[in-house]
Motif scaffolding. Structure first.
Motif, PDB file in Angstrom:
ATOM      1  N   LEU A 234       0.843  -1.187   0.000  1.00 45.00           N
ATOM      2  CA  LEU A 234       0.000   0.000   0.000  1.00 45.00           C
ATOM      3  C   LEU A 234       0.884   1.246   0.000  1.00 45.00           C
ATOM      4  CD1 LEU A 234      -2.566  -1.045   2.777  1.00 45.00           C
ATOM      5  CD2 LEU A 234      -2.964  -1.079   0.300  1.00 45.00           C
ATOM      6  N   SER A 235       0.379   2.313  -0.621  1.00 41.87           N
ATOM      7  CA  SER A 235       1.101   3.599  -0.614  1.00 41.87           C
ATOM      8  C   SER A 235       0.103   4.717  -0.341  1.00 41.87           C
ATOM      9  CB  SER A 235       1.821   3.828  -1.945  1.00 41.87           C
ATOM     10  OG  SER A 235       0.905   3.862  -3.023  1.00 41.87           O
ATOM     11  N   PRO A 236      -0.345   4.855   0.899  1.00 38.33           N
ATOM     12  CA  PRO A 236      -1.378   5.845   1.221  1.00 38.33           C
ATOM     13  C   PRO A 236      -0.962   7.265   0.846  1.00 38.33           C
ATOM     14  CG  PRO A 236      -1.015   4.341   3.057  1.00 38.33           C
ATOM     15  CD  PRO A 236       0.091   4.101   2.084  1.00 38.33           C
ATOM     16  N   GLY A 237      -1.831   7.940   0.118  1.00 37.74           N
ATOM     17  CA  GLY A 237      -1.578   9.330  -0.231  1.00 37.74           C
ATOM     18  C   GLY A 237      -0.584   9.537  -1.355  1.00 37.74           C
ATOM     19  N   ASN A 238      -0.156   8.456  -2.009  1.00 40.99           N
ATOM     20  CA  ASN A 238       0.815   8.586  -3.104  1.00 40.99           C
ATOM     21  C   ASN A 238       0.141   9.260  -4.312  1.00 40.99           C
ATOM     22  OD1 ASN A 238       2.648   8.225  -5.207  1.00 40.99           O
ATOM     23  ND2 ASN A 238       3.230   6.173  -4.559  1.00 40.99           N
TER      24      ASN A 238
END
Length: 373
Positions: A234-238
């Protein structure tokens, strides 16, 4: 307990069903070394085997079905030919003493008819195009197309496709599977504000609806292959490729609350300047966590990786660009050796140049043994 910074990265770790010799993970990186049908080229086996000293290798993104193909000459894992090609890769890695996970990457809205074996328009959560122009297979560029909104039936089929591909991955010799829920691909598109405009039970009208597809997908694959063989990135806010998440914290906190009890092998998590996801989500995840701090930033060096472990933000650290040019990266860390820089002119293509020709440390180079107490 480790007594030096070097010792922490180079100490063993139990990850799901795998015993890792160190905590240096090779991050997934697209390299475009597949045949036109998506079968990995023979040079791919050499590339990954050269990097077998990583605690764990995570492959480049692999499409689980042709409907999920986002680029020309990206590898797939859908057919017997694909499985045979990857079996050569896993065999080479295991012969070199390594461990390797297949990252399944469904492009969703990412893609163009010129880059797809089906020649069709890609489909994502909603009919929202990615920013263009895009590179196409003839070496030129084309304007991005507006994707189709996936039907409910297509969503259910996509879950089944991931299950089939994950099972095929284990049959091809992979030690684990990672679902790509980051960097603008399908799972991320269901989570983000601007790419999921649905009005049904898979849309953003409630938080539970927004999370429905990721939860269904992860749960189905975990049940099929065993949770201790499954990881999630996951890459939150990417913001890559036009993704917009105004307030990622409540979304990803809720997602982890739903998934934490499944007993996954690991969570692979990146953060960014606007949302420190590692600091926020590490206390909310009870299982192993791989941290990546190089996304959209300078490449991670040894000191920065050690700092992540020392701060308790992750149990392992993934390295991308450093592994491209340093196939023996853990040995270089152990020897306090300098790192070779990346040649940016050969990142993509089908040739061995800039892929398998990076030098290793010379034989007899003094290594620093990690010390523990």
């Amino acid at each position: 307990m480790t007594t030096t910074a070097t010792a922490s990265l180079l100490t063993p770790y139990r990850l799901g069903a795998l015993d890792l010799p160190n905590r240096v993970v090779m991050a997934p990186m697209t390299r475009y070394r597949a045949a036109e049908d998506g079968t990995p080229l023979p040079v791919v086996a050499e590339y990954y085997a050269q990097r077998a000293s990583a605690g764990l290798i995570v492959t480049e993104g692999i499409w689980p079905s042709r409907q999920g193909q986002s680029g020309w000459r990206l590898p797939g894992l859908e057919t017997p030919a694909h499985a045979a090609g990857w079996r050569a890769v896993t065999g080479a890695v295991h012969a070199a003493g390594g461990r390797i996970a297949a990252q399944l990457m469904h492009g969703g809205r990412q893609g163009h008819p010129l880059n797809r074996l089906l020649g069709d328009v890609p489909a994502g959560p909603s009919a929202v195009p990615a920013p263009g122009p895009v590179h196409v297979k003839d070496g030129g560029k084309a304007e991005a197309v507006t994707p189709r909104a996936m039907t409910r039936e297509e969503i259910h089929r996509t879950v089944a496709d991931h299950v089939d591909s994950a099972r095929l991955a284990l049959a091809a010799g992979f030690d684990a599977v990672e679902l790509h829920g980051a960097n603008s691909y399908l799972i991320h598109q269901f989570l983000a504000d601007n790419t999921n405009l649905r009005t049904d039970e898979y849309g953003p009208r409630t938080l539970a609806d927004r999370l429905r597809f990721p939860i269904e997908l992860v749960t189905a694959v975990a049940e099929a292959i065993g949770p201790d063989r499954l990881g999630l990135r996951l890459s939150p806010g990417n913001p890559q490729f036009g993704m917009d998440e105004a307030d990622p914290a409540p979304v990803y906190r809720a997602l982890l609350a739903e998934l934490d009890g499944l007993g996954l092998a690991y969570l692979h998590l990146t953060d960014n300047e606007d949302y420190p996801a590692l600091a926020d989500l590490r206390p909310r995840w009870s299982g192993p966590l791989i941290g990546n701090v190089g996304e959209n930033r300078a490449a991670t060096d040894r000191e920065r990786g050690e700092a992540v472990l020392a701060a308790g933000l992750a149990d392992l650290v993934s390295y991308g660009r450093a592994f491209i040019a340093n196939p023996d990266l853990p040995e270089r860390f152990a020897a306090n050796a300098p790192l070779t820089p990346v040649d940016p002119t050969h990142l993509y293509g089908q040739e061995a140049t800039g892929y398998t020709d990076y030098p290793r440390l010379p034989a007899g180079h003094p290594a620093v043994r990690p010390t523990t107490t």
